[in-house]
Design a protein around this motif. Structure first.
Motif, PDB file in Angstrom:
ATOM      1  N   GLN A 190       5.924  -2.252 -13.299  1.00 42.65           N
ATOM      2  CA  GLN A 190       5.826  -0.818 -13.024  1.00 42.65           C
ATOM      3  C   GLN A 190       4.380  -0.479 -12.645  1.00 42.65           C
ATOM      4  OE1 GLN A 190       8.739   1.702 -13.963  1.00 42.65           O
ATOM      5  NE2 GLN A 190       9.499  -0.254 -13.204  1.00 42.65           N
ATOM      6  N   ILE A 191       3.916  -0.998 -11.511  1.00 42.49           N
ATOM      7  CA  ILE A 191       2.491  -0.862 -11.152  1.00 42.49           C
ATOM      8  C   ILE A 191       2.282  -0.031  -9.889  1.00 42.49           C
ATOM      9  CG2 ILE A 191       1.760  -2.963 -12.323  1.00 42.49           C
ATOM     10  CD1 ILE A 191       1.837  -4.366  -9.575  1.00 42.49           C
ATOM     11  N   GLY A 192       3.190   0.865  -9.630  1.00 40.89           N
ATOM     12  CA  GLY A 192       2.977   1.748  -8.499  1.00 40.89           C
ATOM     13  C   GLY A 192       3.819   1.381  -7.296  1.00 40.89           C
ATOM     14  N   LEU A 193       3.462   1.971  -6.162  1.00 42.48           N
ATOM     15  CA  LEU A 193       4.298   1.907  -4.969  1.00 42.48           C
ATOM     16  C   LEU A 193       3.527   1.421  -3.741  1.00 42.48           C
ATOM     17  CD1 LEU A 193       5.978   5.394  -5.488  1.00 42.48           C
ATOM     18  CD2 LEU A 193       6.964   3.182  -6.074  1.00 42.48           C
ATOM     19  N   VAL A 194       4.274   0.874  -2.782  1.00 42.79           N
ATOM     20  CA  VAL A 194       3.727   0.438  -1.494  1.00 42.79           C
ATOM     21  C   VAL A 194       4.418   1.235  -0.395  1.00 42.79           C
ATOM     22  CG1 VAL A 194       3.460  -1.496   0.094  1.00 42.79           C
ATOM     23  CG2 VAL A 194       3.315  -1.883  -2.366  1.00 42.79           C
ATOM     24  N   PRO A 195       3.682   1.849   0.542  1.00 44.04           N
ATOM     25  CA  PRO A 195       4.311   2.644   1.608  1.00 44.04           C
ATOM     26  C   PRO A 195       5.268   1.816   2.463  1.00 44.04           C
ATOM     27  CG  PRO A 195       1.933   2.999   1.545  1.00 44.04           C
ATOM     28  CD  PRO A 195       2.211   1.836   0.650  1.00 44.04           C
ATOM     29  N   ASN A 196       6.402   2.405   2.805  1.00 44.51           N
ATOM     30  CA  ASN A 196       7.384   1.739   3.677  1.00 44.51           C
ATOM     31  C   ASN A 196       7.058   2.034   5.141  1.00 44.51           C
ATOM     32  OD1 ASN A 196       9.054   0.627   1.600  1.00 44.51           O
ATOM     33  ND2 ASN A 196       9.907   2.663   1.248  1.00 44.51           N
ATOM     34  N   SER A 197       6.005   1.424   5.629  1.00 45.84           N
ATOM     35  CA  SER A 197       5.558   1.705   7.003  1.00 45.84           C
ATOM     36  C   SER A 197       5.491   0.463   7.875  1.00 45.84           C
ATOM     37  CB  SER A 197       4.167   2.362   6.972  1.00 45.84           C
ATOM     38  OG  SER A 197       3.223   1.491   6.367  1.00 45.84           O
ATOM     39  N   LYS A 198       5.792  -0.689   7.308  1.00 42.43           N
ATOM     40  CA  LYS A 198       5.625  -1.944   8.041  1.00 42.43           C
ATOM     41  C   LYS A 198       6.455  -1.993   9.314  1.00 42.43           C
ATOM     42  CE  LYS A 198       5.309  -6.913   7.123  1.00 42.43           C
ATOM     43  NZ  LYS A 198       5.547  -7.980   6.121  1.00 42.43           N
ATOM     44  N   PHE A 199       7.632  -1.367   9.304  1.00 36.55           N
ATOM     45  CA  PHE A 199       8.539  -1.421  10.455  1.00 36.55           C
ATOM     46  C   PHE A 199       7.937  -0.777  11.702  1.00 36.55           C
ATOM     47  CE2 PHE A 199       9.262   2.787   8.829  1.00 36.55           C
ATOM     48  CZ  PHE A 199       9.632   3.557   9.913  1.00 36.55           C
ATOM     49  N   LEU A 200       6.902   0.066  11.523  1.00 33.94           N
ATOM     50  CA  LEU A 200       6.305   0.777  12.657  1.00 33.94           C
ATOM     51  C   LEU A 200       5.362  -0.090  13.480  1.00 33.94           C
ATOM     52  CD1 LEU A 200       5.496   4.124  10.831  1.00 33.94           C
ATOM     53  CD2 LEU A 200       7.130   3.839  12.707  1.00 33.94           C
ATOM     54  N   GLY A 201       4.892  -1.204  12.902  1.00 34.42           N
ATOM     55  CA  GLY A 201       3.889  -1.991  13.605  1.00 34.42           C
ATOM     56  C   GLY A 201       2.630  -1.175  13.813  1.00 34.42           C
ATOM     57  N   ASP A 202       2.146  -1.132  15.056  1.00 31.47           N
ATOM     58  CA  ASP A 202       0.929  -0.367  15.350  1.00 31.47           C
ATOM     59  C   ASP A 202       1.227   0.914  16.126  1.00 31.47           C
ATOM     60  OD1 ASP A 202       1.681  -1.453  17.736  1.00 31.47           O
ATOM     61  OD2 ASP A 202      -0.217  -2.457  18.163  1.00 31.47           O
ATOM     62  N   VAL A 203       2.438   1.447  15.958  1.00 33.28           N
ATOM     63  CA  VAL A 203       2.821   2.665  16.687  1.00 33.28           C
ATOM     64  C   VAL A 203       1.915   3.829  16.321  1.00 33.28           C
ATOM     65  CG1 VAL A 203       4.646   4.413  16.953  1.00 33.28           C
ATOM     66  CG2 VAL A 203       5.215   1.986  17.037  1.00 33.28           C
ATOM     67  N   VAL A 204       1.594   3.964  15.022  1.00 31.40           N
ATOM     68  CA  VAL A 204       0.700   5.033  14.573  1.00 31.40           C
ATOM     69  C   VAL A 204      -0.403   4.423  13.711  1.00 31.40           C
ATOM     70  CG1 VAL A 204       2.434   6.857  14.641  1.00 31.40           C
ATOM     71  CG2 VAL A 204       2.132   5.524  12.545  1.00 31.40           C
ATOM     72  N   GLU A 205      -1.491   5.180  13.538  1.00 29.94           N
ATOM     73  CA  GLU A 205      -2.606   4.697  12.728  1.00 29.94           C
ATOM     74  C   GLU A 205      -2.229   4.706  11.246  1.00 29.94           C
ATOM     75  OE1 GLU A 205      -7.242   5.876  11.568  1.00 29.94           O
ATOM     76  OE2 GLU A 205      -6.108   7.099  13.012  1.00 29.94           O
ATOM     77  N   THR A 206      -2.566   3.619  10.560  1.00 32.37           N
ATOM     78  CA  THR A 206      -2.360   3.528   9.117  1.00 32.37           C
ATOM     79  C   THR A 206      -3.650   3.082   8.439  1.00 32.37           C
ATOM     80  OG1 THR A 206      -1.584   1.233   9.249  1.00 32.37           O
ATOM     81  CG2 THR A 206       0.086   2.954   9.367  1.00 32.37           C
ATOM     82  N   THR A 207      -3.733   3.310   7.134  1.00 31.12           N
ATOM     83  CA  THR A 207      -4.867   2.823   6.356  1.00 31.12           C
ATOM     84  C   THR A 207      -4.662   1.346   6.031  1.00 31.12           C
ATOM     85  OG1 THR A 207      -3.888   3.277   4.190  1.00 31.12           O
ATOM     86  CG2 THR A 207      -5.042   5.102   5.288  1.00 31.12           C
ATOM     87  N   LYS A 208      -5.643   0.731   5.410  1.00 33.21           N
ATOM     88  CA  LYS A 208      -5.508  -0.677   5.024  1.00 33.21           C
ATOM     89  C   LYS A 208      -4.421  -0.872   3.968  1.00 33.21           C
ATOM     90  CE  LYS A 208      -9.206  -0.440   1.548  1.00 33.21           C
ATOM     91  NZ  LYS A 208     -10.515  -1.010   1.117  1.00 33.21           N
ATOM     92  N   PHE A 209      -4.030   0.224   3.321  1.00 32.96           N
ATOM     93  CA  PHE A 209      -2.965   0.153   2.315  1.00 32.96           C
ATOM     94  C   PHE A 209      -1.581   0.403   2.920  1.00 32.96           C
ATOM     95  CE2 PHE A 209      -6.791   1.854   0.149  1.00 32.96           C
ATOM     96  CZ  PHE A 209      -7.062   0.754  -0.664  1.00 32.96           C
TER      97      PHE A 209
END
Length: 538
Positions: A447-466
Motif C-alpha cells: 500500500q505505497i501509493g499510486l502510479v499514473p496510468n499514462s503509459k499508453f499515450l507514449g509521447d503524445v502529451v508532455e508528462t513528468t518523470k513520474f
C-alpha cells in the motif's frame, strides 16, 4: 435468507421474463445443501417463470452444493458452486435475467469478439463472498457464456471448497481457471480478462467489427470520478460524447470506506461506483466499458484505437485514466502475487485468517489496510520507509491502540521470501542503524501509493518523470484539443472530490475550444473522409 424486501424486488426484476429459468441443484449430501435449497426455492417463488429442480447431473457439476441454470430446458452454461449471497447475489440475479433474454449491456465490439471464439472454454472463478471485485469477473464470464455456447462459467465459493483451494495453492481472489489451467490470479478486471483472450487469439477482434461511430465532439478516456464528471458535463452541453473505460468507478471501486466526499457523510467505493454509473445512464453518452485505448494519434482530429480494434475519431479528448497501485519493485514481489503478495486487503484478507501479515506503507491506505486486517489476522506489522507515518492522526491513533498491530518506521523493505511457493518472510533494513532484519509472516499487502496510468499515450502529451500529465489551470495539456483531469495529472492532492472538480473543469475548457474550432474541424474531417472514399474507389 431472502427477506420480504428482497423477494419483492425480485418479483419486479422477473416480472417480464419471456423464458423459463430453472435452477437445477445436484442431488447428494452436504452440510450446506439444505440452506442452498431453501435459498433457491425462495428465489423461484417470486415468479412462475423461475423454477427449481433437484436432479442427478451426472458429473456436469462439482458437488451437491452446485447448481446450474437452464433456460427453456437448455443448459445456459452458467453454474454456481456455493450459495451466491453477499456480493455475488447480484451475479445470480443478472445471470437469471440475461440468460432469459434481457439485453446484455456489453459493448457491441466486445460481444462480437466473444461470438467469434470457436473453441470450448470452461471458466472456473474462485471467489470470496466478501470480495467486492469478484462479482465483476463472475458477471463478465456469465455474459460470455450467454453470448457464446462454446463458453461455460462456474462461480466457486472458496470458503466451501477448501480442499480445492489448498490443492491449487490459491491465496487471492478472484482466481480464474480456463480449461483447468490458471488464467488470471489475484485482483483482475473484466478488461484484463478480455486482453488475455485477445492474447490467445488476436483474430477474434478482426471479424464482424462494430459500425464506426460518427465524429465525436469529446472522447473521455477513464471511468473514475474525473472521467464520469467530464462525460456528464460534456453531455449536458449537447455534445456527442464517448466514454472509454476498463471499468466504471476505476480505482475508487477498490476503496471500502469513503467519509470525505462532501455532502455524503459515508459511502463505499462500490456504492459510489454504482452512483457514477447511474448518473451516466441519465445522459446520451456512448459508454465503452471493459476496453482499453491502445493508440492515440494526435492531430486536428484525434484518432483513438481500442483494444477491440475499433477506431474512434474525435474533435477533442479528455484523459482521466487515474492511477494504479505502485509496486515495491523488490525481489520476491511479482513472483509471489497471488501466493502471499496482495494489493487489496478487502479481497484477500480472509485468506490470511489467524496468520501473520505485513502492510507496506504508512499513509492513509496502509493504516486503513492494517486496521481492516487486524480483525481477521493474528498480527499485522506495518513497514514505513519514512521516520514518521503519513496517515491522518485519527487513523494512527486507532492503529496504535490495537494490540495486534506493530508499526516499524524508518525501515526499507528489501526482499520477500517464499517457501514451497508461498510467502514465508520479509527482509528489511533499519535505516537509522543500517542493520538487516527478517520477519516471518504469511502475507504482504502493498500500500505505497499510486502510479499514473499514462503509459499508453507514449509521447503524445508532455508528462513528468513520474508519468503525470502536465496540465495548466484549465486542464489543457501540451497539445491543442487534448485535456486531462484527476490523478493521472500534475494536479496536487489526489482526492475524489478534487478529481470530480477537475473533470468538470476539463469538460468546460474543451467546450470553449469547440466553440471556437468545431466548424473548422468538421470541415477538415469531411474533406479527409472524402479523400479516403475516393482512394478506396480507385
Amino acid at each position: 435468507m431472502l427477506n420480504k424486501q428482497i423477494l419483492e424486488a425480485l418479483k419486479g426484476y422477473t416480472a417480464d421474463l419471456q423464458k423459463t429459468v430453472t435452477f437445477v441443484l445436484q442431488t447428494g449430501e452436504h452440510s450446506k445443501r439444505d440452506q442452498l435449497k431453501d435459498f433457491l426455492q425462495s428465489f423461484a417463488s417470486v415468479s412462475d417463470k423461475v423454477q427449481f429442480e433437484e436432479r442427478d447431473l451426472k458429473g456436469q457439476v462439482r458437488s451437491p452444493i452446485s447448481f446450474l441454470i437452464e433456460v427453456d430446458g437448455e443448459n445456459s452454461g452458467i453454474q454456481f458452486s456455493g450459495i451466491p449471497s453477499g456480493h455475488e447475489f447480484n451475479s445470480l440475479v443478472l445471470a437469471v435475467l440475461q440468460a432469459a433474454g434481457t439485453p446484455i449491456k456489453l459493448d457491441s465490439s466486445l460481444q462480437n469478439m466473444v461470438k467469434n471464439i470457436d473453441q470450448e472454454m470452461k471458466f472456473e472463478v474462485f471467489v470470496s463472498l466478501s470480495c467486492h471485485n469478484c462479482p465483476d469477473v463472475v458477471q463478465a464470464l456469465n455474459q460470455f457464456a450467454v453470448i457464446n455456447p462454446n463458453i461455460s462459467a462456474e462461480m466457486i465459493d472458496g470458503g466451501l471448497f477448501q480442499d480445492v483451494i489448498e490443492e491449487r495453492d490459491i491465496q487471492g481472489v478472484p482466481s480464474v481457471y480456463l480449461n483447468g489451467e490458471l488464467f488470471a490470479n489475484g485482483k483482475v478486471t473484466a478488461a484484463e480478462l478480455i486482453d488475455k483472450l485477445l492474447e490467445q487469439d488476436p483474430s477474434i477482434a478482426k471479424a464482424d467489427s462494430a459500425e464506426k461511430l460518427p465524429l465525436q465532439d469529446v472522447v473521455v478516456i477513464g471511468g473514475g470520478p474525473a472521467g464520469v464528471s467530464s462525460a456528464i458535463y460534456s453531455a449536458r452541453k449537447g455534445l456527442k460524447v464517448t466514454l472509454i473505460a476498463d471499468r466504471i468507478g476505476g480505482q475508487v471501486k477498490d476503496t471500502m470506506g469513503i467519509e470525505n466526499l462532501i455532502s455524503v457523510p459515508k459511502t463505499t467505493g462500490p456504492e459510489l461506483s454504482g452512483a457514477l454509473q447511474a448518473h451516466l445512464n441519465e445522459y446520451d453518452i456512448t459508454v465503452k466499458e471493459h476496453l482499453r485505448v491502445t493508440d492515440v494519434q494526435q492531430g486536428d482530429i484525434k484518432t483513438i484505437t481500442l483494444s477491440s480494434g475499433e477506431v474512434i475519431d474525435s474533435k477533442t479528448m479528455i484523459i482521466a485514466t487515474g492511477a494504479k497501485w505502485r509496486e515495491l519493485g523488490i525481489p520476491g514481489e511479482k513472483e509471489n502475487v497471488g501466493n502471499g503478495v496482495a494489493y487489496c486487503p478487502h479481497c484477500d484478507g480472509p485468506f490470511f485468517k489467524g496468520k501473520d501479515v505485513a502492510v507496506i506503507g504508512g499513509g492513509n491506505s496502509g493504516i486503513e489496510a492494517a486496521l481492516d486486517l487486524a480483525g481477521i489476522v493474528k498480527s499485522v506489522t506495518v513497514f514505513e520507509f519514512m521516520p514518521e507515518l503519513k496517515a491522518d492522526k485519527v487513523l494512527v491513533d486507532q492503529a496504535e491502540a490495537k494490540d495486534n498491530i506493530t508499526i516499524l518506521k524508518n525501515v526499507a523493505t528489501k526482499e520477500i521470501h517464499a517457501t514451497n511457493g508461498k510467502v514465508s518472510s520479509i527482509e528489511y533494513t533499519d535505516r537509522a542503524t543500517e542493520t538487516n532484519h527478517s520477519v516471518e509472516l504469511d502475507g504482504v499487502f502493498v500500500q505505497i501509493g499510486l502510479v499514473p496510468n499514462s503509459k499508453f499515450l507514449g509521447d503524445v502529451v508532455e508528462t513528468t518523470k513520474f508519468g503525470e500529465i502536465v496540465i495548466n489551470e484549465k486542464c489543457e495539456t501540451s497539445q491543442p484539443g487534448i485535456y486531462a483531469a484527476g490523478d493521472v495529472t500534475t494536479v496536487p492532492y489526489k482526492q475524489i472530490v478534487v478529481s470530480m472538480g477537475e473533470g468538470s473543469k476539463a469538460s468546460l475548457a474543451s467546450f470553449e475550444y469547440l466553440l471556437a474550432n468545431s466548424s473548422k474541424l468538421e470541415k477538415m474531417y469531411e474533406e479527409s473522409q472524402t479523400k479516403e472514399r475516393q482512394k478506396d474507389a480507385a
